[in-house]
Enzyme design. Structure first.
Site, PDB file in Angstrom:
ATOM      1  N   SER A 149       0.848  -1.206   0.000  1.00  0.00           N
ATOM      2  CA  SER A 149       0.000   0.000   0.000  1.00  0.00           C
ATOM      3  C   SER A 149       0.877   1.246   0.000  1.00  0.00           C
ATOM      4  O   SER A 149       2.110   1.168   0.083  1.00  0.00           O
ATOM      5  CB  SER A 149      -0.929   0.019   1.217  1.00  0.00           C
ATOM      6  OG  SER A 149      -0.179   0.199   2.399  1.00  0.00           O
ATOM      7  N   GLY A 150       0.233   2.403  -0.093  1.00  0.00           N
ATOM      8  CA  GLY A 150       0.870   3.694   0.158  1.00  0.00           C
ATOM      9  C   GLY A 150       2.093   4.017  -0.682  1.00  0.00           C
ATOM     10  O   GLY A 150       2.140   3.760  -1.888  1.00  0.00           O
ATOM     11  N   TYR A 166       7.744   8.157  16.762  1.00  0.00           N
ATOM     12  CA  TYR A 166       7.856   7.997  15.310  1.00  0.00           C
ATOM     13  C   TYR A 166       8.955   8.909  14.746  1.00  0.00           C
ATOM     14  O   TYR A 166       9.788   8.468  13.947  1.00  0.00           O
ATOM     15  CB  TYR A 166       6.503   8.299  14.672  1.00  0.00           C
ATOM     16  CG  TYR A 166       6.533   8.319  13.166  1.00  0.00           C
ATOM     17  CD1 TYR A 166       6.874   7.182  12.442  1.00  0.00           C
ATOM     18  CD2 TYR A 166       6.226   9.478  12.454  1.00  0.00           C
ATOM     19  CE1 TYR A 166       6.902   7.196  11.048  1.00  0.00           C
ATOM     20  CE2 TYR A 166       6.247   9.496  11.076  1.00  0.00           C
ATOM     21  CZ  TYR A 166       6.590   8.359  10.376  1.00  0.00           C
ATOM     22  OH  TYR A 166       6.623   8.377   9.006  1.00  0.00           O
TER      23      TYR A 166
HETATM   24  N1  LIG Z   1       2.734   8.990   4.325  1.00  0.00           N
HETATM   25  C1  LIG Z   1       3.591   9.901   4.799  1.00  0.00           C
HETATM   26  O1  LIG Z   1       3.245  11.100   4.919  1.00  0.00           O
HETATM   27  C2  LIG Z   1       5.006   9.516   5.161  1.00  0.00           C
HETATM   28  C3  LIG Z   1       5.935  10.564   5.410  1.00  0.00           C
HETATM   29  C4  LIG Z   1       7.239  10.221   5.742  1.00  0.00           C
HETATM   30  C5  LIG Z   1       7.611   8.896   5.831  1.00  0.00           C
HETATM   31  N2  LIG Z   1       6.700   7.904   5.596  1.00  0.00           N
HETATM   32  C6  LIG Z   1       7.160   6.528   5.700  1.00  0.00           C
HETATM   33  O2  LIG Z   1       6.802   5.834   4.531  1.00  0.00           O
HETATM   34  C7  LIG Z   1       6.592   4.457   4.830  1.00  0.00           C
HETATM   35  C8  LIG Z   1       5.275   4.010   4.210  1.00  0.00           C
HETATM   36  O3  LIG Z   1       4.226   4.741   4.820  1.00  0.00           O
HETATM   37  P1  LIG Z   1       2.771   4.880   4.161  1.00  0.00           P
HETATM   38  O4  LIG Z   1       2.279   6.233   4.515  1.00  0.00           O
HETATM   39  O5  LIG Z   1       2.812   4.459   2.750  1.00  0.00           O
HETATM   40  O6  LIG Z   1       1.951   3.844   5.074  1.00  0.00           O
HETATM   41  P2  LIG Z   1       1.035   2.571   4.730  1.00  0.00           P
HETATM   42  O7  LIG Z   1       0.168   2.847   3.563  1.00  0.00           O
HETATM   43  O8  LIG Z   1       0.404   2.224   6.030  1.00  0.00           O
HETATM   44  O9  LIG Z   1       2.078   1.436   4.328  1.00  0.00           O
HETATM   45  C9  LIG Z   1       2.871   0.790   5.281  1.00  0.00           C
HETATM   46  C10 LIG Z   1       3.456  -0.464   4.670  1.00  0.00           C
HETATM   47  O10 LIG Z   1       4.377  -1.042   5.623  1.00  0.00           O
HETATM   48  C11 LIG Z   1       4.023  -2.400   5.828  1.00  0.00           C
HETATM   49  N3  LIG Z   1       4.331  -2.795   7.209  1.00  0.00           N
HETATM   50  C12 LIG Z   1       3.916  -2.178   8.339  1.00  0.00           C
HETATM   51  N4  LIG Z   1       4.388  -2.838   9.410  1.00  0.00           N
HETATM   52  C13 LIG Z   1       5.110  -3.890   8.941  1.00  0.00           C
HETATM   53  C14 LIG Z   1       5.839  -4.936   9.552  1.00  0.00           C
HETATM   54  N5  LIG Z   1       5.919  -5.083  10.884  1.00  0.00           N
HETATM   55  N6  LIG Z   1       6.457  -5.839   8.759  1.00  0.00           N
HETATM   56  C15 LIG Z   1       6.362  -5.741   7.429  1.00  0.00           C
HETATM   57  N7  LIG Z   1       5.696  -4.774   6.793  1.00  0.00           N
HETATM   58  C16 LIG Z   1       5.066  -3.859   7.538  1.00  0.00           C
HETATM   59  C17 LIG Z   1       2.551  -2.499   5.510  1.00  0.00           C
HETATM   60  O11 LIG Z   1       2.260  -3.843   5.124  1.00  0.00           O
HETATM   61  P3  LIG Z   1       0.840  -4.588   5.411  1.00  0.00           P
HETATM   62  O12 LIG Z   1      -0.225  -3.509   5.419  1.00  0.00           O
HETATM   63  O13 LIG Z   1       0.720  -5.545   4.276  1.00  0.00           O
HETATM   64  O14 LIG Z   1       0.987  -5.216   6.721  1.00  0.00           O
HETATM   65  C18 LIG Z   1       2.400  -1.524   4.350  1.00  0.00           C
HETATM   66  O15 LIG Z   1       2.741  -2.127   3.129  1.00  0.00           O
HETATM   67  C19 LIG Z   1       6.618   4.310   6.356  1.00  0.00           C
HETATM   68  O16 LIG Z   1       7.849   3.748   6.749  1.00  0.00           O
HETATM   69  C20 LIG Z   1       6.527   5.753   6.852  1.00  0.00           C
HETATM   70  O17 LIG Z   1       7.261   5.940   8.027  1.00  0.00           O
HETATM   71  C21 LIG Z   1       5.401   8.187   5.266  1.00  0.00           C
END
Ligand SMILES: NC(=O)c1ccc[n+]([C@@H]2O[C@H](COP(=O)([O-])OP(=O)(O)OC[C@H]3O[C@@H](n4cnc5c(N)ncnc54)[C@H](OP(=O)(O)O)[C@@H]3O)[C@@H](O)[C@H]2O)c1
Length: 259
Positions: free
Chosen positions: A17-18, A148
Site C-alpha cells: 500500500s501507500g 515515530y
Molecule cells: N505517508 C507519509 O506522509 C510519510 C511521510 C514520511 C515517511 N513515511 C514513511 O513511509 C513508509 C510508508 O508509509 P505509508 O504512509 O505508505 O503507510 P502505509 O500505507 O500504512 O504502508 C505501510 C506499509 O508497511 C508495511 N508494514 C507495516 N508494518 C510492517 C511490519 N511489521 N512488517 C512488514 N511490513 C510492515 C505495511 O504492510 P501490510 O499492510 O501488508 O501489513 C504496508 O505495506 C513508512 O515507513 C513511513 O514511516 C510516510
C-alpha cells in the site's frame, strides 16, 4: 530518459500500500524486476498483479523469521528500498515505553534486518542500492509522534553510517525524506478531523487548510506518493552513481533548514 534499471531486481518493503506501492509501480515501469512485499497477502498479491511484479514476499519484518522468509523469496536483490513502517498519532502522554520500543523495532530494526540479509550479496556482485524512506520529522519534530519522529531520525543516521561502511564497493546508501504525503490513511485521518477544525466540505478545501495548519509549505498541499517514487528511481539508477550518504527531501519546502 532511460534510467537503465532493466535487469535490476528490486525489493520494496511495505509495497502492499501507500508510498511503497507507488515506488514499486514506478520501478517496474522503469524496467526493474520488482518484488512486492507486505504482511497482508491479499493486498500484496493485488498490487503485484497490477504492476507486473516478478514475486510477492510475505513476512513481518519486526521478526527475524519474517525477515528470513522475505529474503528467501526476494533472492539476489540489487535495489533494496526499506519503506515498511508504521505510525500512529500518539503524543507524549500515549506513547508508552512499550510503544517506543515497538516503533523502533518495526521502523528501524526491520530495515537493518533486510540490510544484513541482502547487502552482502550486493557487495559480492559489486553493485547495489540501499534506499531508506526517512521523513522530515527526523529533523523538525513536533510535540506529536515523538516515538515515530525519533525512529525516522535513526533511519537517516544509519543510512549515512552504512554509506561509509560501503565505500569503494559499488553499493550506495541514501535516504529519500518525504514531507506529509497523501496516502489513504492520511486522507481518512484528515477527512475525519475536518469538521471539528472547520476545514470545509470539499477535499480541495480540506487539503489546503490541513496543509496550512499541519505542514505549511511552498505548494499549499500534501505530497503525492508518485513524487516520492521519482526520487527513489533516481537514486536507484546509474545517474546516482556518485551519490552516497545523501538525503533527498521531497517535501514541498516543509523543512526550512539549509542543510
Ligand atoms: N505517508 C507519509 O506522509 C510519510 C511521510 C514520511 C515517511 N513515511 C514513511 O513511509 C513508509 C510508508 O508509509 P505509508 O504512509 O505508505 O503507510 P502505509 O500505507 O500504512 O504502508 C505501510 C506499509 O508497511 C508495511 N508494514 C507495516 N508494518 C510492517 C511490519 N511489521 N512488517 C512488514 N511490513 C510492515 C505495511 O504492510 P501490510 O499492510 O501488508 O501489513 C504496508 O505495506 C513508512 O515507513 C513511513 O514511516 C510516510
Amino acid at each position: 530518459m532511460d534510467v537503465n534499471l532493466t535487469g535490476r531486481r528490486a525489493l520494496v518493503t511495505g509495497s502492499s500500500s501507500g508510498l511503497g506501492e507507488a515506488i514499486a509501480r514506478l520501478l517496474a515501469t522503469e524496467g526493474a524486476d520488482v518484488v512486492v512485499h507486505g504482511r497482508d497477502v491479499v493486498r500484496a498479491r493485488t498490487v503485484a498483479a497490477d504492476i507486473g511484479a516478478v514475486a510477492v514476499a510475505i513476512g513481518d519484518l519486526a521478526t527475524d523469521e519474517g525477515a528470513d522468509a522475505v529474503a528467501a523469496t526476494a533472492g539476489e536483490v540489487d535495489i533494496l528500498v526499506n519503506n515498511a513502517g508504521t505510525y500512529d498519532h500518539s503524543g507524549w502522554d500515549d506513547a508508552t515505553p512499550q510503544v517506543w520500543v515497538r516503533t523502533y523495532e518495526v521502523n528501524v530494526v526491520s530495515g537493518v534486518r533486510m540490510i544484513r540479509r541482502l547487502v552482502p550479496g550486493m557487495r559480492e556482485r559489486g553493485w547495489g542500492r540501499v534506499i531508506q524512506i526517512g521523513g522530515g520529522l527526523s529533523s523538525q519534530p513536533t510535540p506529536m509522534l515523538p516515538h515515530y519522529s525519533a525512529s525516522l531520525a535513526a533511519r537517516h543516521n544509519l543510512a549515512v553510517s552504512l554509506a561509509r561502511e560501503l565505500k569503494g564497493t559499488g553499493v550506495t546508501s541514501n535516504v529519500v525524506s518525504p514531507g506529509a504525503i497523501l496516502v489513504d490513511s492520511v486522507e481518512r485521518f484528515l477527512t475525519e478531523m475536518a469538521p471539528e477544525r472547520g476545514w470545509g466540505e470539499s477535499w480541495e478545501e480540506i487539503e489546503r487548510n490541513a496543509a496550512r495548519d499541519f505542514v505549511p509549505n511552498d505548494f499549499g498541499r500534501f505530497g503525492r506518493p508518485e513524487e516520492i517514487a521519482g526520487a527513489v528511481v533516481y537514486l536507484a539508477s546509474p545517474y546516482a552513481d556518485y551519490v552516497s550518504g545523501a538525503t533527498i527531501r521531497v517535501d514541498g519546502g516543509t523543512i526550512r533548514s539549509v542543510i
